[in-house]
Design a protein around this motif. Structure first.
Motif, PDB file in Angstrom:
ATOM      1  N   LEU A   1       0.821  -1.213   0.000  1.00  0.00           N
ATOM      2  CA  LEU A   1       0.000   0.000   0.000  1.00  0.00           C
ATOM      3  C   LEU A   1       0.853   1.260   0.000  1.00  0.00           C
ATOM      4  O   LEU A   1       0.409   2.317  -0.458  1.00  0.00           O
ATOM      5  N   TRP A   2       2.085   1.145   0.503  1.00  0.00           N
ATOM      6  CA  TRP A   2       2.981   2.290   0.582  1.00  0.00           C
ATOM      7  C   TRP A   2       3.511   2.718  -0.777  1.00  0.00           C
ATOM      8  O   TRP A   2       4.159   3.765  -0.877  1.00  0.00           O
ATOM      9  N   SER A   3       3.249   1.934  -1.815  1.00  0.00           N
ATOM     10  CA  SER A   3       3.621   2.355  -3.167  1.00  0.00           C
ATOM     11  C   SER A   3       2.493   3.140  -3.827  1.00  0.00           C
ATOM     12  O   SER A   3       2.689   3.741  -4.886  1.00  0.00           O
ATOM     13  N   TRP A   4       1.302   3.129  -3.220  1.00  0.00           N
ATOM     14  CA  TRP A   4       0.144   3.858  -3.754  1.00  0.00           C
ATOM     15  C   TRP A   4      -0.097   5.176  -3.024  1.00  0.00           C
ATOM     16  O   TRP A   4      -0.639   6.118  -3.591  1.00  0.00           O
ATOM     17  N   THR A   5       0.256   5.229  -1.763  1.00  0.00           N
ATOM     18  CA  THR A   5       0.129   6.454  -0.976  1.00  0.00           C
ATOM     19  C   THR A   5       1.227   6.453   0.074  1.00  0.00           C
ATOM     20  O   THR A   5       1.565   5.401   0.624  1.00  0.00           O
ATOM     21  N   ARG A   6       1.777   7.640   0.356  1.00  0.00           N
ATOM     22  CA  ARG A   6       2.851   7.720   1.347  1.00  0.00           C
ATOM     23  C   ARG A   6       2.323   7.578   2.767  1.00  0.00           C
ATOM     24  O   ARG A   6       3.106   7.446   3.708  1.00  0.00           O
ATOM     25  N   HIS A   7       1.001   7.612   2.915  1.00  0.00           N
ATOM     26  CA  HIS A   7       0.411   7.539   4.258  1.00  0.00           C
ATOM     27  C   HIS A   7      -0.862   6.687   4.246  1.00  0.00           C
ATOM     28  O   HIS A   7      -1.960   7.191   4.510  1.00  0.00           O
ATOM     29  N   PRO A   8      -0.750   5.381   3.970  1.00  0.00           N
ATOM     30  CA  PRO A   8      -1.954   4.535   3.942  1.00  0.00           C
ATOM     31  C   PRO A   8      -2.654   4.445   5.289  1.00  0.00           C
ATOM     32  O   PRO A   8      -3.877   4.306   5.347  1.00  0.00           O
ATOM     33  N   ASN A   9      -1.888   4.548   6.381  1.00  0.00           N
ATOM     34  CA  ASN A   9      -2.518   4.492   7.706  1.00  0.00           C
ATOM     35  C   ASN A   9      -3.360   5.738   7.964  1.00  0.00           C
ATOM     36  O   ASN A   9      -4.477   5.656   8.485  1.00  0.00           O
ATOM     37  N   TYR A  10      -2.840   6.907   7.607  1.00  0.00           N
ATOM     38  CA  TYR A  10      -3.606   8.133   7.797  1.00  0.00           C
ATOM     39  C   TYR A  10      -4.817   8.189   6.854  1.00  0.00           C
ATOM     40  O   TYR A  10      -5.897   8.636   7.246  1.00  0.00           O
ATOM     41  N   PHE A  11      -4.618   7.736   5.617  1.00  0.00           N
ATOM     42  CA  PHE A  11      -5.744   7.697   4.681  1.00  0.00           C
ATOM     43  C   PHE A  11      -6.835   6.769   5.208  1.00  0.00           C
ATOM     44  O   PHE A  11      -8.031   7.086   5.165  1.00  0.00           O
ATOM     45  N   GLY A  12      -6.432   5.607   5.729  1.00  0.00           N
ATOM     46  CA  GLY A  12      -7.405   4.671   6.280  1.00  0.00           C
ATOM     47  C   GLY A  12      -8.141   5.249   7.467  1.00  0.00           C
ATOM     48  O   GLY A  12      -9.361   5.104   7.592  1.00  0.00           O
ATOM     49  N   ASP A  13      -7.417   5.933   8.353  1.00  0.00           N
ATOM     50  CA  ASP A  13      -8.036   6.580   9.513  1.00  0.00           C
ATOM     51  C   ASP A  13      -9.082   7.592   9.064  1.00  0.00           C
ATOM     52  O   ASP A  13     -10.165   7.702   9.648  1.00  0.00           O
ATOM     53  N   CYS A  14      -8.749   8.342   8.021  1.00  0.00           N
ATOM     54  CA  CYS A  14      -9.667   9.338   7.483  1.00  0.00           C
ATOM     55  C   CYS A  14     -10.956   8.670   6.998  1.00  0.00           C
ATOM     56  O   CYS A  14     -12.065   9.131   7.308  1.00  0.00           O
ATOM     57  N   CYS A  15     -10.823   7.575   6.264  1.00  0.00           N
ATOM     58  CA  CYS A  15     -11.999   6.856   5.755  1.00  0.00           C
ATOM     59  C   CYS A  15     -12.853   6.306   6.893  1.00  0.00           C
ATOM     60  O   CYS A  15     -14.088   6.315   6.812  1.00  0.00           O
ATOM     61  N   VAL A  16     -12.196   5.808   7.942  1.00  0.00           N
ATOM     62  CA  VAL A  16     -12.930   5.273   9.091  1.00  0.00           C
ATOM     63  C   VAL A  16     -13.896   6.323   9.634  1.00  0.00           C
ATOM     64  O   VAL A  16     -15.085   6.039   9.879  1.00  0.00           O
ATOM     65  N   TRP A  17     -13.423   7.554   9.800  1.00  0.00           N
ATOM     66  CA  TRP A  17     -14.265   8.575  10.418  1.00  0.00           C
ATOM     67  C   TRP A  17     -15.287   9.170   9.465  1.00  0.00           C
ATOM     68  O   TRP A  17     -16.361   9.592   9.896  1.00  0.00           O
ATOM     69  N   TRP A  18     -14.990   9.181   8.169  1.00  0.00           N
ATOM     70  CA  TRP A  18     -16.028   9.576   7.218  1.00  0.00           C
ATOM     71  C   TRP A  18     -17.113   8.509   7.147  1.00  0.00           C
ATOM     72  O   TRP A  18     -18.301   8.803   6.995  1.00  0.00           O
ATOM     73  N   GLY A  19     -16.715   7.237   7.266  1.00  0.00           N
ATOM     74  CA  GLY A  19     -17.698   6.159   7.281  1.00  0.00           C
ATOM     75  C   GLY A  19     -18.610   6.245   8.490  1.00  0.00           C
ATOM     76  O   GLY A  19     -19.832   6.094   8.386  1.00  0.00           O
ATOM     77  N   LEU A  20     -18.024   6.520   9.665  1.00  0.00           N
ATOM     78  CA  LEU A  20     -18.834   6.654  10.872  1.00  0.00           C
ATOM     79  C   LEU A  20     -19.778   7.855  10.777  1.00  0.00           C
ATOM     80  O   LEU A  20     -20.919   7.801  11.236  1.00  0.00           O
ATOM     81  N   TRP A  21     -19.289   8.935  10.162  1.00  0.00           N
ATOM     82  CA  TRP A  21     -20.163  10.098   9.984  1.00  0.00           C
ATOM     83  C   TRP A  21     -21.343   9.759   9.072  1.00  0.00           C
ATOM     84  O   TRP A  21     -22.478  10.166   9.337  1.00  0.00           O
ATOM     85  N   LEU A  22     -21.104   8.999   8.012  1.00  0.00           N
ATOM     86  CA  LEU A  22     -22.195   8.619   7.108  1.00  0.00           C
ATOM     87  C   LEU A  22     -23.252   7.792   7.844  1.00  0.00           C
ATOM     88  O   LEU A  22     -24.453   7.950   7.602  1.00  0.00           O
ATOM     89  N   ILE A  23     -22.815   6.925   8.742  1.00  0.00           N
ATOM     90  CA  ILE A  23     -23.774   6.147   9.525  1.00  0.00           C
ATOM     91  C   ILE A  23     -24.632   7.083  10.377  1.00  0.00           C
ATOM     92  O   ILE A  23     -25.851   6.933  10.455  1.00  0.00           O
ATOM     93  N   SER A  24     -23.987   8.058  10.998  1.00  0.00           N
ATOM     94  CA  SER A  24     -24.725   9.042  11.793  1.00  0.00           C
ATOM     95  C   SER A  24     -25.618   9.904  10.915  1.00  0.00           C
ATOM     96  O   SER A  24     -26.738  10.260  11.294  1.00  0.00           O
TER      97      SER A  24
END
Length: 268
Positions: free
Chosen positions: A189-212
């Protein structure tokens, strides 16, 4: 519950209880950090704080039970994994350069500066970012389009959790190999983005917001995932890490061929 599906008194009870528990957690974390001589221990309590808020919301909330406990499970899975990861990552190591730089810019490591710049800021951030979770716990069940939105939210959470957990695992395996000492991680994943962990964290919270956001007035908490995105991309996440990493041999070349944040095919 009020006829319009929103109970102000229930929301206030959840929000105030969450704020108090986060204050206790941050105070305890500060004392631990003071005792061991490094404040990056605050990273360990980051995910744990959200788990506490989600538990408060699930237990005290009087809204739709399915969504309350779904939110708790998703946040518990994400938060406990992150808590363990940060504990293992920081155990036996010195202070995180990000906090050294932050405190130096703020005038030193006095108790007042440390509490204000690190622990108070983190506790308030946890409370603000978790507002969709708090609000969601007092809302009625989703239906129609709302159910679709909630389903999309779960899917976005899954993508984010996969990126974050797989990215952390790949980096841990890379660093565990002595042959990679001094090298830049640029595979998986590090060849697609320099920060896959931060990108994933971002998606987690946008997903939770969509549920709300699947039930009104859930959408009004949109500033919470916006704030989390800002933290991850600019304030304390990727940009701060990039400043430190850019001095390492090979990193400028890695920057030129790999996307900064959003996953994109690597350039030649």
């Amino acid at each position: 519950m009020n006829p319009n599906g929103f109970d102000w008194s229930n929301f206030v009870a959840i929000s105030v209880t969450s704020l108090l528990l986060l204050a206790i957690l941050q105070a305890a974390t500060f004392l631990v950090g003071r005792r061991i001589g490094r404040y990056n221990v605050v990273d360990v309590s980051w995910g744990l704080g959200f788990v506490l808020v989600a538990l408060v919301a699930a237990v005290l909330g009087e809204g739709d039970g399915l969504r309350r406990w779904l939110m708790f499970v998703l946040i518990a899975v994400w938060g406990l994994r992150l808590t363990w990861h940060m504990y293992v990552k920081s155990a036996g190591r010195g202070e995180d350069p990000r906090y050294v730089e932050m405190l130096n810019r703020s005038g030193g490591d006095s108790t007042v500066v440390v509490v204000r710049k690190i622990f108070l800021t983190q506790g308030l951030s946890q409370w603000f970012v978790s507002l969709p979770v708090q609000l969601s716990a007092v809302l009625g069940a989703a239906s129609g389009l709302g159910t679709v939105v909630a389903t999309i939210g779960v899917a976005v959470w899954v993508v984010g959790f996969a990126f974050e957990s797989v990215g952390d695992f790949q980096l841990r395996q890379f660093k565990a190999d002595p042959a990679n000492s001094g090298k830049i991680m640029d595979s998986g994943l590090w060849s697609w983005t320099r920060h896959p962990n931060y990108f994933g964290d971002c998606c987690v919270w946008w997903g939770l917001w969509l549920i709300s956001a699947s039930v009104w007035p859930g959408p009004v908490t949109i500033l919470s995932p916006v704030a989390m995105t800002y933290f991850l991309v600019y304030a304390t996440g990727a940009r701060v890490l990039e400043r430190a990493m850019s001095r390492r041999p090979g990193y400028p070349e890695y920057q030129r061929r790999t996307s900064y944040f959003l996953p994109l095919p690597p350039k030649r």
